[in-house]
Design a protein around this motif. Structure first.
Motif, PDB file in Angstrom:
ATOM      1  N   ASP A 116      33.310  68.189 -42.098  1.00 33.44           N
ATOM      2  CA  ASP A 116      34.437  68.199 -41.161  1.00 33.44           C
ATOM      3  C   ASP A 116      34.250  69.152 -39.988  1.00 33.44           C
ATOM      4  O   ASP A 116      35.037  69.137 -39.051  1.00 33.44           O
ATOM      5  CB  ASP A 116      35.728  68.595 -41.892  1.00 33.44           C
ATOM      6  CG  ASP A 116      36.111  67.589 -42.960  1.00 33.44           C
ATOM      7  OD1 ASP A 116      35.971  66.382 -42.709  1.00 33.44           O
ATOM      8  OD2 ASP A 116      36.533  68.011 -44.052  1.00 33.44           O
ATOM      9  N   TYR A 153      32.982  59.908 -41.361  1.00 31.97           N
ATOM     10  CA  TYR A 153      33.026  59.429 -42.740  1.00 31.97           C
ATOM     11  C   TYR A 153      32.793  57.921 -42.717  1.00 31.97           C
ATOM     12  O   TYR A 153      32.886  57.281 -41.668  1.00 31.97           O
ATOM     13  CB  TYR A 153      34.384  59.723 -43.379  1.00 31.97           C
ATOM     14  CG  TYR A 153      34.567  61.147 -43.850  1.00 31.97           C
ATOM     15  CD1 TYR A 153      34.536  61.462 -45.205  1.00 31.97           C
ATOM     16  CD2 TYR A 153      34.779  62.181 -42.941  1.00 31.97           C
ATOM     17  CE1 TYR A 153      34.711  62.765 -45.645  1.00 31.97           C
ATOM     18  CE2 TYR A 153      34.953  63.485 -43.365  1.00 31.97           C
ATOM     19  CZ  TYR A 153      34.919  63.773 -44.722  1.00 31.97           C
ATOM     20  OH  TYR A 153      35.087  65.062 -45.154  1.00 31.97           O
ATOM     21  N   PHE A 154      32.503  57.378 -43.883  1.00 30.85           N
ATOM     22  CA  PHE A 154      32.356  55.922 -44.003  1.00 30.85           C
ATOM     23  C   PHE A 154      33.419  55.421 -44.960  1.00 30.85           C
ATOM     24  O   PHE A 154      33.506  55.864 -46.106  1.00 30.85           O
ATOM     25  CB  PHE A 154      30.963  55.562 -44.526  1.00 30.85           C
ATOM     26  CG  PHE A 154      30.657  54.089 -44.459  1.00 30.85           C
ATOM     27  CD1 PHE A 154      30.337  53.487 -43.250  1.00 30.85           C
ATOM     28  CD2 PHE A 154      30.687  53.300 -45.604  1.00 30.85           C
ATOM     29  CE1 PHE A 154      30.049  52.132 -43.180  1.00 30.85           C
ATOM     30  CE2 PHE A 154      30.402  51.945 -45.549  1.00 30.85           C
ATOM     31  CZ  PHE A 154      30.080  51.361 -44.329  1.00 30.85           C
ATOM     32  N   ASP A 155      34.253  54.509 -44.466  1.00 29.05           N
ATOM     33  CA  ASP A 155      35.299  53.909 -45.285  1.00 29.05           C
ATOM     34  C   ASP A 155      34.647  52.840 -46.162  1.00 29.05           C
ATOM     35  O   ASP A 155      34.211  51.799 -45.666  1.00 29.05           O
ATOM     36  CB  ASP A 155      36.369  53.292 -44.379  1.00 29.05           C
ATOM     37  CG  ASP A 155      37.573  52.776 -45.156  1.00 29.05           C
ATOM     38  OD1 ASP A 155      37.407  52.409 -46.335  1.00 29.05           O
ATOM     39  OD2 ASP A 155      38.676  52.731 -44.577  1.00 29.05           O
ATOM     40  N   ASP A 176      35.885  50.829 -48.222  1.00 34.48           N
ATOM     41  CA  ASP A 176      36.646  49.588 -48.378  1.00 34.48           C
ATOM     42  C   ASP A 176      36.499  48.681 -47.154  1.00 34.48           C
ATOM     43  O   ASP A 176      36.287  47.478 -47.280  1.00 34.48           O
ATOM     44  CB  ASP A 176      38.128  49.892 -48.618  1.00 34.48           C
ATOM     45  CG  ASP A 176      38.383  50.409 -50.029  1.00 34.48           C
ATOM     46  OD1 ASP A 176      37.449  50.378 -50.857  1.00 34.48           O
ATOM     47  OD2 ASP A 176      39.514  50.861 -50.299  1.00 34.48           O
ATOM     48  N   VAL A 193      34.508  56.274 -39.634  1.00 34.09           N
ATOM     49  CA  VAL A 193      35.784  56.817 -39.176  1.00 34.09           C
ATOM     50  C   VAL A 193      35.672  58.322 -38.979  1.00 34.09           C
ATOM     51  O   VAL A 193      34.820  58.986 -39.567  1.00 34.09           O
ATOM     52  CB  VAL A 193      36.920  56.504 -40.179  1.00 34.09           C
ATOM     53  CG1 VAL A 193      37.133  55.007 -40.306  1.00 34.09           C
ATOM     54  CG2 VAL A 193      36.618  57.112 -41.549  1.00 34.09           C
ATOM     55  N   PRO A 253      37.144  62.269 -39.256  1.00 35.36           N
ATOM     56  CA  PRO A 253      37.817  62.954 -40.372  1.00 35.36           C
ATOM     57  C   PRO A 253      39.327  62.803 -40.374  1.00 35.36           C
ATOM     58  O   PRO A 253      39.943  62.692 -41.436  1.00 35.36           O
ATOM     59  CB  PRO A 253      37.396  64.414 -40.173  1.00 35.36           C
ATOM     60  CG  PRO A 253      36.069  64.330 -39.507  1.00 35.36           C
ATOM     61  CD  PRO A 253      36.169  63.150 -38.580  1.00 35.36           C
ATOM     62  N   THR A 275      40.921  60.148 -42.474  1.00 35.22           N
ATOM     63  CA  THR A 275      40.772  60.225 -43.931  1.00 35.22           C
ATOM     64  C   THR A 275      41.791  61.191 -44.525  1.00 35.22           C
ATOM     65  O   THR A 275      41.515  61.870 -45.508  1.00 35.22           O
ATOM     66  CB  THR A 275      39.350  60.676 -44.306  1.00 35.22           C
ATOM     67  OG1 THR A 275      39.145  62.020 -43.843  1.00 35.22           O
ATOM     68  CG2 THR A 275      38.306  59.778 -43.675  1.00 35.22           C
ATOM     69  N   ARG A 303      42.519  61.518 -48.354  1.00 42.09           N
ATOM     70  CA  ARG A 303      41.399  61.744 -49.265  1.00 42.09           C
ATOM     71  C   ARG A 303      41.853  62.318 -50.597  1.00 42.09           C
ATOM     72  O   ARG A 303      41.258  62.049 -51.634  1.00 42.09           O
ATOM     73  CB  ARG A 303      40.378  62.702 -48.631  1.00 42.09           C
ATOM     74  CG  ARG A 303      39.555  62.085 -47.531  1.00 42.09           C
ATOM     75  CD  ARG A 303      38.202  62.770 -47.370  1.00 42.09           C
ATOM     76  NE  ARG A 303      38.277  64.193 -47.182  1.00 42.09           N
ATOM     77  CZ  ARG A 303      38.351  64.793 -45.996  1.00 42.09           C
ATOM     78  NH1 ARG A 303      38.394  64.072 -44.901  1.00 42.09           N
ATOM     79  NH2 ARG A 303      38.389  66.100 -45.905  1.00 42.09           N
ATOM     80  N   ARG A 308      37.219  56.698 -51.648  1.00 40.79           N
ATOM     81  CA  ARG A 308      37.171  55.691 -50.582  1.00 40.79           C
ATOM     82  C   ARG A 308      36.341  56.150 -49.392  1.00 40.79           C
ATOM     83  O   ARG A 308      35.649  55.344 -48.762  1.00 40.79           O
ATOM     84  CB  ARG A 308      38.589  55.350 -50.124  1.00 40.79           C
ATOM     85  CG  ARG A 308      38.622  54.369 -48.959  1.00 40.79           C
ATOM     86  CD  ARG A 308      40.034  53.952 -48.610  1.00 40.79           C
ATOM     87  NE  ARG A 308      40.056  53.110 -47.419  1.00 40.79           N
ATOM     88  CZ  ARG A 308      41.150  52.549 -46.921  1.00 40.79           C
ATOM     89  NH1 ARG A 308      42.322  52.739 -47.527  1.00 40.79           N
ATOM     90  NH2 ARG A 308      41.086  51.800 -45.837  1.00 40.79           N
ATOM     91  N   TRP A 309      36.403  57.447 -49.062  1.00 40.87           N
ATOM     92  CA  TRP A 309      35.773  57.941 -47.845  1.00 40.87           C
ATOM     93  C   TRP A 309      34.528  58.763 -48.173  1.00 40.87           C
ATOM     94  O   TRP A 309      34.612  59.834 -48.780  1.00 40.87           O
ATOM     95  CB  TRP A 309      36.762  58.760 -47.030  1.00 40.87           C
ATOM     96  CG  TRP A 309      37.814  57.906 -46.397  1.00 40.87           C
ATOM     97  CD1 TRP A 309      37.691  57.129 -45.288  1.00 40.87           C
ATOM     98  CD2 TRP A 309      39.158  57.716 -46.854  1.00 40.87           C
ATOM     99  NE1 TRP A 309      38.864  56.474 -45.010  1.00 40.87           N
ATOM    100  CE2 TRP A 309      39.791  56.817 -45.956  1.00 40.87           C
ATOM    101  CE3 TRP A 309      39.901  58.223 -47.924  1.00 40.87           C
ATOM    102  CZ2 TRP A 309      41.108  56.415 -46.103  1.00 40.87           C
ATOM    103  CZ3 TRP A 309      41.220  57.821 -48.078  1.00 40.87           C
ATOM    104  CH2 TRP A 309      41.807  56.926 -47.172  1.00 40.87           C
ATOM    105  N   ARG A 357      32.735  50.070 -54.350  1.00 37.12           N
ATOM    106  CA  ARG A 357      32.542  51.189 -53.433  1.00 37.12           C
ATOM    107  C   ARG A 357      31.190  51.847 -53.666  1.00 37.12           C
ATOM    108  O   ARG A 357      30.493  52.217 -52.714  1.00 37.12           O
ATOM    109  CB  ARG A 357      33.666  52.210 -53.607  1.00 37.12           C
ATOM    110  CG  ARG A 357      35.024  51.731 -53.128  1.00 37.12           C
ATOM    111  CD  ARG A 357      36.100  52.768 -53.378  1.00 37.12           C
ATOM    112  NE  ARG A 357      37.399  52.334 -52.858  1.00 37.12           N
ATOM    113  CZ  ARG A 357      38.528  53.023 -52.991  1.00 37.12           C
ATOM    114  NH1 ARG A 357      38.514  54.198 -53.643  1.00 37.12           N
ATOM    115  NH2 ARG A 357      39.660  52.567 -52.486  1.00 37.12           N
TER     116      ARG A 357
END
Length: 301
Positions: free
Chosen positions: A118, A125-127, A129, A134, A136, A139, A142, A148-149, A177
């Motif tokens: 961060d 980050y990578f989502d 789903d 994306v 920070p 998310t 979290r 998910r992230w 995931r």
């Protein structure tokens, strides 16, 4: 008669540049060891996080991301700083100085090598789903759904990635995931970027190469991009900006400037009027373009 005083001399490379590919993992390993340096004639960092996000998306999708040009020569000891990263830069006889590709290399290092997911302004980050990169701030949940992230700072090291997955996706319901994260890591780490390696002790040659790379060619204007994307495979309708403008003139609409026409077409497609470097290029499917042309012709008749 040409004399020695006015004879033009041309500096030639003694060795042709080596053409090779280098994986993202290997490239950033060299960066982390201080083996990649930025020459003084390079411009400062111009990219922002959105540019870096587009780069990561291209790597993940397997798209081309351009060629690197690196100068292999000696480098003194010092300390390298890239964004929030600080790394020792030992004296080296074969350091890689970046002639072309600084924005890409620095962006990758800031996203994938940062100690804190961060802290750096380029953090992503990578989502798992939506399969999207994306920032920070996106998310914020979290705490309620940590699996998910995926922080991009664990993707480059397969062991770190597996440790993260062991902690966050141990539940059988997280299998999808987990599979997505493993695929992401492999596609990023193993992506091969083409590179030219130049070996010369003459910095003037490198300055000349840098100048030529960054000044050669002419940028495409919006009409050029439209024509390249929409060149028709059929003869029943106009497909380039010039052809569309000419046809509209024949239909008694008057001559519309291609710049204005491009904006009108963007509005009809539901796109922003003004196109930026990050916006979607205007592209019309053959079927809808054919229908639009026929409707316009019918209206004018």
């Amino acid at each position: 008669m040409m004399t020695a005083a006015n004879r033009i001399t041309t500096t030639l490379l003694n060795r042709r540049p080596e053409a090779r590919t280098i994986s993202i993992q290997d490239l950033l390993d060299v960066v982390a060891r201080g083996g990649v340096r930025i020459p003084s004639f390079q411009r400062g960092l111009k990219w922002d996080r959105m540019d870096a996000k587009l780069l990561l998306e291209s790597l993940y999708r397997g798209y081309p991301v351009g060629t690197l040009l690196l100068w292999e020569t000696a480098a003194p000891a010092g300390e390298g700083r890239i964004g929030s990263l600080t790394m020792p830069a030992p004296q080296m006889e074969n350091a890689l100085w970046v002639v072309d590709g600084q924005q890409r290399i620095v962006s990758l290092a800031r996203i994938l090598l940062a100690a804190d997911p961060d802290k750096d302004a380029f953090a992503l980050y990578f989502d798992l789903d939506s399969a999207d990169f994306v920032i920070p701030a996106a998310t914020s949940k979290r705490g309620t759904d940590p699996s998910r992230w995926l922080p991009m700072t664990v993707v480059l090291d397969a062991e770190k990635l597996m440790q993260w997955l062991f902690v966050h996706t141990a539940d059988p319901s997280s299998r999808q995931r987990r599979d997505t994260a493993i695929q992401l890591g492999r596609r990023i780490r193993e992506y091969e970027i083409p590179a030219y390696i130049v070996r010369s002790d003459d910095q003037a040659i490198l300055r000349d190469i840098f100048s030529r790379i960054n000044s050669a060619g002419k940028p495409l204007n919006l009409s050029d991009v439209f024509d390249a994307l929409n060149g028709s495979r059929f003869q029943s309708r106009p497909s380039t900006m010039s052809e569309i403008s000419s046809e509209l003139e024949k239909l008694a609409f008057g001559r519309i400037e291609e710049r204005i026409l491009h904006r009108l077409l963007r509005v009809l497609q539901g796109l922003p009027v003004m196109e930026s470097t990050r916006s979607e290029s205007l592209r019309l499917a053959d079927a809808e373009a054919e229908e639009a042309y026929q409707r316009t012709a019918a209206t004018a008749s």
